[in-house]
Design an enzyme around this catalytic site. Structure first.
Site, short mmCIF file in Angstrom:
data_model
loop_
_atom_site.label_atom_id
_atom_site.label_comp_id
_atom_site.label_asym_id
_atom_site.label_seq_id
_atom_site.Cartn_x
_atom_site.Cartn_y
_atom_site.Cartn_z
N SER A 1 5.49 0.97 6.88
CA SER A 1 5.29 -0.17 6.25
C SER A 1 4.48 -0.02 4.88
O SER A 1 3.50 0.52 4.93
CB SER A 1 4.82 -1.22 6.99
OG SER A 1 5.84 -1.98 7.78
N HIS B 1 1.70 -7.69 5.51
CA HIS B 1 1.51 -7.62 6.92
C HIS B 1 0.68 -6.40 7.48
O HIS B 1 0.22 -6.43 8.50
CB HIS B 1 2.78 -7.83 7.57
CG HIS B 1 3.72 -6.71 7.60
ND1 HIS B 1 4.78 -6.47 6.66
CD2 HIS B 1 3.44 -5.60 8.43
CE1 HIS B 1 5.40 -5.28 7.08
NE2 HIS B 1 4.61 -4.61 8.07
N ASP C 1 5.58 -10.61 0.93
CA ASP C 1 4.98 -9.39 1.77
C ASP C 1 4.36 -8.41 0.95
O ASP C 1 4.52 -7.06 1.42
CB ASP C 1 5.87 -9.19 2.71
CG ASP C 1 5.33 -8.16 3.78
OD1 ASP C 1 4.22 -8.38 4.26
OD2 ASP C 1 6.14 -7.27 4.52
#
Length: 493
Positions: free
Chosen positions: A243, A140, A170
């Site tokens: 992230s 993402h 992911d």
């Protein structure tokens, strides 16, 4: 760089996109193994405080020290900066479906829809796993990027190529043109235990190489809509920009990729989740070798076995995965698995909760044989299943085409699910997941469109689309958009 969220009870939210993203004209936040003590010494002894005016003596407190991990592994952690564009639209509705009834309501207040695109920017983290420039991060972080820039701790910057990404896990694989780079050590997340110290390094809000620490709260967590990854749960502070960064054990080994937080506010609230590194490395290997990720499939839906259900099925205890539905012509149906069966073991591994089954199945290669132990009509039964292939979204990113992609459409597509085929009343087709700069965007193809045929030939997979694009300079795509069907001419060039 669009934020993905899953709503929990009490209005809590699982925030997947921890990438800090800023839009022109406003802003938004796109939002398991302790080894020998001499590997890394994580503890520092502190003398006990004096009492009653006496002198301090003995050791009173033992504190964790993460400085060695930060110093040794920090250089292999990178800052990722992404940029792209998004279609302009009404405030808060940048890509609203033109057939949506709310368009008329918005038009009364804002006038005609704004045209064109606006630039977007975001930040994330990653880490180097190969000295020749292979970097891992979250899918993402880079899924909507036109350009990806990686910055090292020595201030060098490189333009990165998105080798591939896998939305189910992911995980994304990037590559930069560099040699002799520092690399992280890879650990074994299966050895980690709840209560052990872990360390995260990343770039929250753009602050490079920020170190945060906490403990493992739980392992093998299954999250809503994320049933294929057995997440590591921690209380490490994770914020937008973290992230894709690594989660280290106390030996300085990476055991996970920080990916999501459980939050009511969008910010860190003590619950964070990491993708186990063994899962990520399997994805990396497949993306590098094959350009896509293959996963096993049984073709069933399952649920947990409660005490009441266990009594109803005469099970000794409430454990296993209760089969609720079996798809027609699926591997499970061919093996004789029926609704009401309870799967208690898969290839010898005991199944306590239903969430433990999907990761075991998807970890198998399509075509491989598996032994499934069932509780079938009050008796234990073993059946052999030839595992099928799970159809997923295309492994490539939704980024705009690079120089090497000239002549392609600039589309990210996936086959339709059975439900989608039924709703669209078609036997096959491709769902448009993303549109980058290119011929398809110029022709007006939009995310959510269903491509039914190309030049009159029905299409069922992305390879057909690529083959047709390579052979013809002009294409006529039959597209379903909302309740309408239309042919869209595309000049590939």
């Amino acid at each position: 760089m669009e934020q993905r969220k899953t709503t929990f009870a009490l209005r809590a939210t699982l925030v997947v996109a921890l990438t800090a993203t800023a839009f022109i004209g406003g802003y938004a936040y796109s939002q398991k193994n302790r080894g020998p003590a001499d590997a890394v010494n994580p503890m520092v002894s502190v003398a006990a405080p004096a009492t009653n005016g006496g002198t301090a003596s003995g050791v009173g407190t033992v504190l964790a020290d993460f400085s060695a991990i930060a110093a040794e592994q920090g250089p292999a952690v990178v800052n990722i900066s992404v940029s792209g564009t998004t279609k302009a639209g009404y405030p808060g509705f940048p890509q609203l479906d033109p057939n949506d009834p709310i368009q008329e309501f918005l038009r009364r207040f804002y006038g005609p829809t704004q045209r064109g695109t606006v630039p977007t920017h975001g930040l994330g983290s990653g880490f180097i796993v190969s000295a020749d420039g292979v970097v891992l991060t979250n899918a993402h972080v880079v899924a909507e990027a036109d350009e990806v820039i990686i910055k090292l701790t020595d201030k060098r910057e490189f333009k990165a190529k998105v080798v591939g990404l896998d939305k189910l896990s992911d995980v994304a694989v990037l590559r930069i043109e560099a040699k002799n780079l520092p690399v992280v050590k890879i650990g074994d997340p299966k050895r980690i235990r709840p209560g052990e110290w872990v360390v995260a390094v990343g770039s929250p809000f753009g602050f490079d190489n920020t170190v945060t620490a906490g403990i493992v709260s739980a392992t093998s967590r299954s999250l809503p809509d994320e049933g294929y990854v057995p997440f590591l749960q921690t209380d490490v502070a994770i914020n937008p920009g973290n992230s894709g960064g690594p989660l280290f054990n106390m030996r300085g080994e990476v055991i996970g990729i920080n990916s999501q937080i459980y939050s009511r506010s969008g910010g860190y609230q003590g619950l964070s989740f990491a993708i186990p590194i063994d899962v990520a490395m399997k994805v990396e290997r497949q993306l590098l070798e094959h350009g896509k990720v293959s996963r096993g499939r049984l073709g069933i839906s399952v649920q947990n076995v409660t005490q009441d259900l266990a009594e109803s099925f005469s099970l000794p205890k409430p454990a296993g995965a209760l089969v609720g539905a079996v798809e027609k012509d699926s591997p499970a149906e061919k093996a004789g698995i029926e609704p009401g069966d309870v799967i208690t073991r898969f290839n010898g591994t005991a199944i306590d909760r239903s969430s433990e089954l999907p990761p075991l199945v998807t970890d198998m290669q399509p075509g491989a044989k598996a032994t499934v132990t069932l509780w079938h009509k009050g008796k234990t039964k073993d059946v052999s299943v030839v595992v099928g292939e799970l159809k997923t979204a295309a492994a490539s990113s939704n980024r705009a085409p690079t120089e090497g992609d000239k002549g392609k459409l600039g589309l990210a597509v996936r086959p339709l699910t059975p439900n989608e085929r039924s709703e669209a009343n078609v036997v096959s087709g491709l769902m448009v997941e993303g549109v980058g700069e290119g011929p398809a965007e110029k022709a007006g193809i939009q995310p959510g469109d269903v491509i039914v045929s190309i030049n009159g030939e029905l299409v069922s997979d992305a390879e057909q689309l690529r083959a047709k694009t390579a052979k013809s300079g002009k294409l006529a795509l039959l597209v379903i958009r909302g309740n309408s069907r239309l042919f869209v001419p595309i000049n590939v060039g």
